[in-house]
Design a protein around this motif. Structure first.
Motif, mmCIF file in Angstrom:
data_model
loop_
_atom_site.group_PDB
_atom_site.id
_atom_site.type_symbol
_atom_site.label_atom_id
_atom_site.label_comp_id
_atom_site.label_asym_id
_atom_site.label_seq_id
_atom_site.Cartn_x
_atom_site.Cartn_y
_atom_site.Cartn_z
ATOM 1 N N GLU A 3 0.812 -1.211 0.000
ATOM 2 C CA GLU A 3 0.000 0.000 0.000
ATOM 3 C C GLU A 3 0.844 1.259 0.000
ATOM 4 O O GLU A 3 0.327 2.363 -0.050
ATOM 5 C CB GLU A 3 -0.920 0.012 1.219
ATOM 6 N N ALA A 4 2.161 1.085 0.064
ATOM 7 C CA ALA A 4 3.012 2.265 0.182
ATOM 8 C C ALA A 4 2.982 3.118 -1.072
ATOM 9 O O ALA A 4 2.927 2.627 -2.180
ATOM 10 C CB ALA A 4 4.459 1.831 0.452
ATOM 11 N N ILE A 5 2.961 4.433 -0.871
ATOM 12 C CA ILE A 5 3.043 5.363 -1.982
ATOM 13 C C ILE A 5 4.263 6.231 -1.748
ATOM 14 O O ILE A 5 4.385 6.890 -0.729
ATOM 15 C CB ILE A 5 1.785 6.239 -2.078
ATOM 16 N N VAL A 6 5.192 6.212 -2.682
ATOM 17 C CA VAL A 6 6.403 7.002 -2.542
ATOM 18 C C VAL A 6 6.103 8.449 -2.880
ATOM 19 O O VAL A 6 5.389 8.749 -3.831
ATOM 20 C CB VAL A 6 7.495 6.450 -3.482
ATOM 21 N N ASN A 7 6.645 9.404 -2.098
ATOM 22 C CA ASN A 7 6.336 10.813 -2.304
ATOM 23 C C ASN A 7 6.668 11.294 -3.710
ATOM 24 O O ASN A 7 6.012 12.176 -4.243
ATOM 25 C CB ASN A 7 7.080 11.655 -1.269
ATOM 26 N N ASP A 8 7.722 10.731 -4.309
ATOM 27 C CA ASP A 8 8.104 11.150 -5.656
ATOM 28 C C ASP A 8 7.019 10.831 -6.671
ATOM 29 O O ASP A 8 7.032 11.341 -7.783
ATOM 30 C CB ASP A 8 9.408 10.468 -6.079
ATOM 31 N N ASP A 9 6.083 9.962 -6.297
ATOM 32 C CA ASP A 9 5.031 9.559 -7.226
ATOM 33 C C ASP A 9 3.894 10.557 -7.304
ATOM 34 O O ASP A 9 3.048 10.457 -8.183
ATOM 35 C CB ASP A 9 4.449 8.197 -6.809
ATOM 36 N N VAL A 10 3.820 11.480 -6.359
ATOM 37 C CA VAL A 10 2.671 12.384 -6.312
ATOM 38 C C VAL A 10 3.103 13.816 -6.617
ATOM 39 O O VAL A 10 4.206 14.230 -6.295
ATOM 40 C CB VAL A 10 1.957 12.344 -4.946
ATOM 41 N N ASP A 11 2.191 14.561 -7.252
ATOM 42 C CA ASP A 11 2.476 15.962 -7.532
ATOM 43 C C ASP A 11 2.006 16.817 -6.364
ATOM 44 O O ASP A 11 1.566 16.299 -5.330
ATOM 45 C CB ASP A 11 1.832 16.402 -8.858
ATOM 46 N N MET A 12 2.066 18.165 -6.510
ATOM 47 C CA MET A 12 1.720 19.037 -5.399
ATOM 48 C C MET A 12 0.231 19.012 -5.075
ATOM 49 O O MET A 12 -0.184 19.518 -4.042
ATOM 50 C CB MET A 12 2.177 20.467 -5.677
ATOM 51 N N ARG A 308 -6.336 4.262 -9.870
ATOM 52 C CA ARG A 308 -4.868 4.242 -9.786
ATOM 53 C C ARG A 308 -4.289 3.478 -10.972
ATOM 54 O O ARG A 308 -4.870 2.514 -11.453
ATOM 55 C CB ARG A 308 -4.422 3.605 -8.464
ATOM 56 N N ARG A 309 -3.123 3.925 -11.403
ATOM 57 C CA ARG A 309 -2.454 3.308 -12.537
ATOM 58 C C ARG A 309 -1.803 1.996 -12.093
ATOM 59 O O ARG A 309 -1.076 1.977 -11.095
ATOM 60 C CB ARG A 309 -1.400 4.279 -13.078
ATOM 61 N N ILE A 310 -2.115 0.927 -12.815
ATOM 62 C CA ILE A 310 -1.515 -0.370 -12.508
ATOM 63 C C ILE A 310 -0.234 -0.512 -13.308
ATOM 64 O O ILE A 310 -0.229 -0.365 -14.530
ATOM 65 C CB ILE A 310 -2.471 -1.526 -12.864
ATOM 66 N N GLN A 311 0.856 -0.805 -12.639
ATOM 67 C CA GLN A 311 2.141 -1.022 -13.306
ATOM 68 C C GLN A 311 2.454 -2.507 -13.249
ATOM 69 O O GLN A 311 2.751 -3.031 -12.170
ATOM 70 C CB GLN A 311 3.230 -0.203 -12.622
ATOM 71 N N PRO A 312 2.356 -3.198 -14.401
ATOM 72 C CA PRO A 312 2.507 -4.651 -14.419
ATOM 73 C C PRO A 312 3.796 -5.153 -13.778
ATOM 74 O O PRO A 312 3.837 -6.245 -13.215
ATOM 75 C CB PRO A 312 2.481 -4.977 -15.921
ATOM 76 N N ASP A 313 4.860 -4.354 -13.846
ATOM 77 C CA ASP A 313 6.145 -4.806 -13.306
ATOM 78 C C ASP A 313 6.404 -4.271 -11.903
ATOM 79 O O ASP A 313 7.531 -4.285 -11.424
ATOM 80 C CB ASP A 313 7.273 -4.363 -14.241
ATOM 81 N N SER A 314 5.369 -3.790 -11.236
ATOM 82 C CA SER A 314 5.556 -3.242 -9.894
ATOM 83 C C SER A 314 4.472 -3.753 -8.955
ATOM 84 O O SER A 314 3.314 -3.904 -9.345
ATOM 85 C CB SER A 314 5.521 -1.715 -9.941
ATOM 86 N N GLU A 315 4.854 -4.001 -7.741
ATOM 87 C CA GLU A 315 3.918 -4.430 -6.709
ATOM 88 C C GLU A 315 3.352 -3.235 -5.941
ATOM 89 O O GLU A 315 2.495 -3.382 -5.091
ATOM 90 C CB GLU A 315 4.617 -5.364 -5.722
ATOM 91 N N ARG A 316 3.862 -2.066 -6.241
ATOM 92 C CA ARG A 316 3.509 -0.886 -5.479
ATOM 93 C C ARG A 316 2.244 -0.226 -6.017
ATOM 94 O O ARG A 316 2.079 -0.077 -7.219
ATOM 95 C CB ARG A 316 4.672 0.099 -5.504
ATOM 96 N N ARG A 317 1.369 0.187 -5.084
ATOM 97 C CA ARG A 317 0.150 0.889 -5.477
ATOM 98 C C ARG A 317 0.454 2.367 -5.683
ATOM 99 O O ARG A 317 1.067 3.008 -4.836
ATOM 100 C CB ARG A 317 -0.902 0.736 -4.377
ATOM 101 N N GLY A 318 0.038 2.887 -6.808
ATOM 102 C CA GLY A 318 0.333 4.280 -7.112
ATOM 103 C C GLY A 318 -0.734 5.217 -6.590
ATOM 104 O O GLY A 318 -1.764 4.795 -6.067
#
Length: 390
Positions: A3-12, A308-318
């Motif tokens: 469920e983690a969302i990295v801060n770099d993934d989000v805009d202001m 949310r955008r699904i990234q097939p090669d990532s386990e992370r939720r965007g």
């Protein structure tokens, strides 16, 4: 999935930073100097506050609620006026009815208006030069300072009504507010009327929207309670994009030079100030029903992965992606919630598999304002859902 969302993934605005909302300009509309009217006027603060009181200046109350300056900013602004330091210019949009809508300078004018109505006292720790004024409200200043304050002048650039919306929008888009640039939706809000403001707020504060977005537009207050936080009106932009694409075809969208001009025109259609047909009360009612049904379906069927955008090669939720929001919400709105609920698994799988198509992923990340990209994501999402259902 994590469920983690990295801060770099989000805009202001708290949304997916990977989305590039630009797009090719479909129509070239050169500025016609004959239609552009920008005048510059000077007003005393006494005149400004009187016009606010009379309703001739619209401070956009929603802005005030969300951008409350801290004590230090308030005190420093008042001290600057008392010291005779000129304030940066303000920008007003003049509506067809003659009312000035404050687009740049809302916080400063709100602070001045509040102080002149004894709404706060000057903070001693924040005064830099006039420490003797510590703890004084406007009504407690001596008469010399009162006169100096009331007679202080500000410079206002006024964009007159006959100026094309695209030009207005571009002007305001280039204006910074003392280091806090306006978001696209904040500009639209400042240029809009009460009908569209109320309608978009109603959708953005509906319980179904809160659930579908996992209460993203709430935050903890200093006192520990929960308060709404629109993220610079990003929640209203999501609601507006749903309604605009729900109501208009791609061919209609192609008539506009950009996504922003399309959304501005749809806002004016709600207000009844566009050259295009006004959105009727019945149409607004239908849009609200479709919006809430789509939100209920997103919450029940897609849960934490809605929009949310699904990234097939990532386990992370965007984070929530604007383009995915409008595509999924419009597709879900086409079907009864009961039917979607009955076929929950196949619906989930269908909306996940669309991200295996690289072109689909590009349509929600690269040049997402392009008409071809808009058409692709809307059509592919609707097709996937329709084919998955019996």
């Amino acid at each position: 999935m994590s469920e983690a969302i990295v801060n770099d993934d989000v805009d202001m605005d708290g949304l997916d930073a990977a989305e590039d909302g630009s797009g090719e300009s479909l129509l070239v509309k050169p500025w016609d100097p004959k239609k552009i009217r920008i005048t510059t006027k000077s007003f005393t603060l006494r005149e400004i506050v009187d016009q606010i009181k009379d309703g001739d200046i619209d401070l956009s109350p929603d802005f005030q609620r969300e951008y409350v300056w801290k004590s230090r900013q308030r005190t420093r602004l008042i001290e600057s006026v008392l010291l005779g330091i000129p304030l940066p210019a303000f920008y007003f949009n003049q509506s067809e009815t003659g009312v000035y809508q404050v687009v740049d300078g809302v916080q400063r004018l709100s602070t001045i208006n509040l102080y002149m109505n004894d709404g706060f006292e000057l903070s001693g720790s924040d005064l830099e030069y006039l420490s003797e004024l510590k703890g004084l409200s406007f009504g407690k200043l001596d008469q010399v300072l009162v006169r100096r304050f009331k007679s202080a002048q500000i410079v206002v650039h006024i964009i007159e009504p006959q100026t094309p919306d695209e030009v207005k929008y571009d002007i305001f888009n280039r204006v910074n507010t003392l280091g806090s640039p306006l978001s696209a939706q904040e500009i639209r809000h400042a240029m809009s009327g009460m009908r569209s403001r109320s309608f978009l707020m109603e959708l953005a504060e509906d319980n179904s929207f809160d659930q579908a977005t996992e209460n993203q537009y709430w935050r903890r207050s200093d006192g520990g309670g929960a308060v709404r936080d629109s993220r610079r009106m990003a929640n209203r932009e999501l609601a507006l994009r749903f309604c605009a694409f729900r109501s208009c075809s791609i061919d209609e969208y192609r008539q506009f030079s950009s996504l922003d001009s399309f959304l501005m025109d749809f806002t004016k259609r709600i207000d009844g100030t566009s050259e295009s047909t006004k959105i009727s009360d019945d149409q607004l009612g239908a849009l609200k029903d479709e919006f809430t049904n789509a939100m209920k379906a997103a919450f029940e069927i897609l849960g934490e992965f809605a929009f949310r955008r699904i990234q097939p090669d990532s386990e992370r939720r965007g984070p929530i992606n604007r383009a995915v929001f409008e595509a999924q919400a419009n597709a879900l709105a086409d079907h009864p919630v009961e039917l979607l609920r009955k076929h929950k698994k196949v619906v989930q799988e269908a909306l996940r598999l669309v991200f295996d198509d690289p072109e689909y992923t590009r349509s929600v990340t690269v040049s997402t304002g392009s008409a071809s990209r808009v058409a692709y994501r809307l059509e592919q999402t609707k097709r996937a859902l329709t084919e998955a259902l019996p």
